[in-house]
Design an enzyme around this catalytic site. Structure first.
Site, PDB file in Angstrom:
ATOM      1  CB  THR A   1      -0.965  -0.408   1.059  1.00 16.85           C
ATOM      2  OG1 THR A   1      -1.837  -1.210   1.199  1.00 16.85           O
ATOM      3  CG2 THR A   1      -1.688   1.048   1.531  1.00 16.85           C
TER       4      THR A   1
ATOM      5  CB  THR B   1       0.308  -3.745   6.686  1.00 14.11           C
ATOM      6  OG1 THR B   1      -0.510  -3.795   5.749  1.00 14.11           O
ATOM      7  CG2 THR B   1       0.649  -2.629   6.881  1.00 14.11           C
ATOM      8  CG  ASP B   2      -2.390  -7.542   3.437  1.00 17.17           C
ATOM      9  OD1 ASP B   2      -2.786  -6.539   3.992  1.00 17.17           O
ATOM     10  OD2 ASP B   2      -2.833  -7.268   1.575  1.00 17.17           O
TER      11      ASP B   2
ATOM     12  CB  SER C   1       3.165  -7.789   1.161  1.00 16.58           C
ATOM     13  OG  SER C   1       1.504  -7.897   1.564  1.00 16.58           O
TER      14      SER C   1
HETATM   15  N1  DAS Z   1      -2.963  -4.560   2.184  1.00 18.23           N
HETATM   16  C1  DAS Z   1      -1.740  -3.805   1.833  1.00 18.23           C
HETATM   17  C2  DAS Z   1      -0.431  -3.055   2.340  1.00 18.23           C
HETATM   18  O1  DAS Z   1      -1.395  -2.705   3.860  1.00 18.23           O
HETATM   19  C3  DAS Z   1      -1.278  -4.568   0.806  1.00 18.23           C
HETATM   20  C4  DAS Z   1      -0.205  -5.526   0.605  1.00 18.23           C
HETATM   21  O2  DAS Z   1       0.055  -6.024   1.945  1.00 18.23           O
HETATM   22  O3  DAS Z   1       0.432  -5.396  -0.352  1.00 18.23           O
HETATM   23  O4  DAS Z   1       0.009  -2.637   2.381  1.00 18.23           O
END
Ligand code: DAS
Length: 341
Positions: A20, A97-98, A65
């Protein structure tokens, strides 16, 4: 790319992987945001900061991710070790973050502890109000550059807080305060340019995965009320090289699946952890069939304080590092012991 360099500066190498934080609205014909920004753009978004820190950027991947693989993480671990060999004081990994909690723990195992690796990202992209990317990256750079009298290893720096890779968990789908450490709380925080440590963790036992080894698939299965053994019975034939079971409570499964788990453990290593999200598995309290005493007596391995995702990361890495199962499980036990110490 070098952003700043002054005499006697501390070098922090920043690897960008997408997520993100790197996402922007895509072309007019498509909808939604996708990873597009490279490390130069991410570093250019920072306000001027400490001249004593020299930042070097590396474009490593540019993806959501969830598309990262263990092969990517082994390559990233090698690149981080090489950066420390070249004299980096610390390193930052910027990603989505995923899967960030898994990446952070994998790097904690794969990167020799010669400097801090701070993993970060953002919950709000640069086109949203309250974009949290620049503040998270700046805090991560400062944590990676901080002088410490101990080796924090890999940490997650997010929303001003510092979390140990072994404990951190993404606990909210959208909140910028998504990263939490339910078992232990944060290790400290970074504010006003200062890094404050309030607690420490013991050093992890490291693992080196040879470049020629491809990590095999490890299944993660969660126990639920009324489960039978039909999924467990299929796992070995599906080609999984190991299985992690998120059991009830302190490490309990329904009595009706115990024989299937024992049989599966004869095929591939089976690790038991807790589905609760905090605390550690017990060793010698409950005596009913399917409880920890029964499962240990049948040869199943317990993950201690490692949650399901972390146990899966550790099992994947040790099985990739050691072709011999006994040696791999000794290494797994050593990791659990070093985390639980
Ligand atoms: N949910 C998104 C993030 O927080 C996408 C990801 O993990 O790439 O970055």
């Amino acid at each position: 790319m070098i952003v700043e360099a002054v005499a006697d500066s501390k070098k922090v190498v920043v690897f960008a992987l997408g997520g993100t934080i790197a996402s922007t609205p895509s072309s007019a014909s498509a909808s939604g945001i996708t990873p597009a920004l490279g490390v130069s753009a991410l570093l250019a978004s920072l306000p001027p900061f400490d001249a004593s820190i020299a930042v070097e950027g590396v474009d490593f991947r540019k993806m959501p991710s969830g598309d990262l693989t263990f092969d990517d993480l082994v390559s990233l671990g090698d690149a981080l070790n090489a950066a420390f060999d070249r004299g980096a004081h610390g390193a930052v990994v910027i990603q989505g973050t995923d899967t960030l909690e898994e990446t952070a723990f994998a790097l904690d195992l794969l990167v020799a502890h010669r400097g801090t690796v701070a993993v970060t990202g953002a919950m709000r992209s640069s086109n949203e109000a309250g974009h949290d990317g620049p503040s998270n990256v700046l805090s991560a750079v400062r944590v990676a550059a901080a002088e410490t009298s101990w080796q924090p290893g890999t940490v997650v720096v997010f929303n001003d807080e510092i979390h140990a890779a072994r404990y951190v968990h993404k606990g909210h789908a959208t909140s910028p305060a998504t990263f939490v450490s339910p078992s232990a709380g944060p290790l400290g925080w970074a504010i006003e340019g200062r890094v404050r440590w309030t607690s420490r963790v013991s050093p992890l036992v490291g693992v080196r995965v040879p470049a020629t080894s491809r990590p095999g698939p490890v299944a993660l299965v969660r126990c639920a009320l009324g489960d039978d053994a039909r999924l467990i019975e299929q796992l070995a034939s599906l080609g999984y090289v190991g299985v992690v079971v998120e059991a009830f409570g302190a490490g309990h499964v329904p009595a009706r699946i115990v024989d299937a788990l024992e049989a599966l453990n004869h095929e591939v290593p089976v690790v038991i952890t807790t589905r609760t999200g905090a605390g550690e598995t017990l060793r010698h309290t409950y005596g009913f069939p399917g409880a920890e005493i029964d499962l240990q007596s049948r040869g199943l391995t317990f993950a201690g304080v490692l949650d399901g995702l972390k146990a899966r990361v550790a099992l994947t890495v040790v099985l990739a590092a050691y072709p011999d199962r006994a040696r791999a499980m000794d290494a797994f036990g050593a990791i659990v012991a070093s985390v639980t110490e």
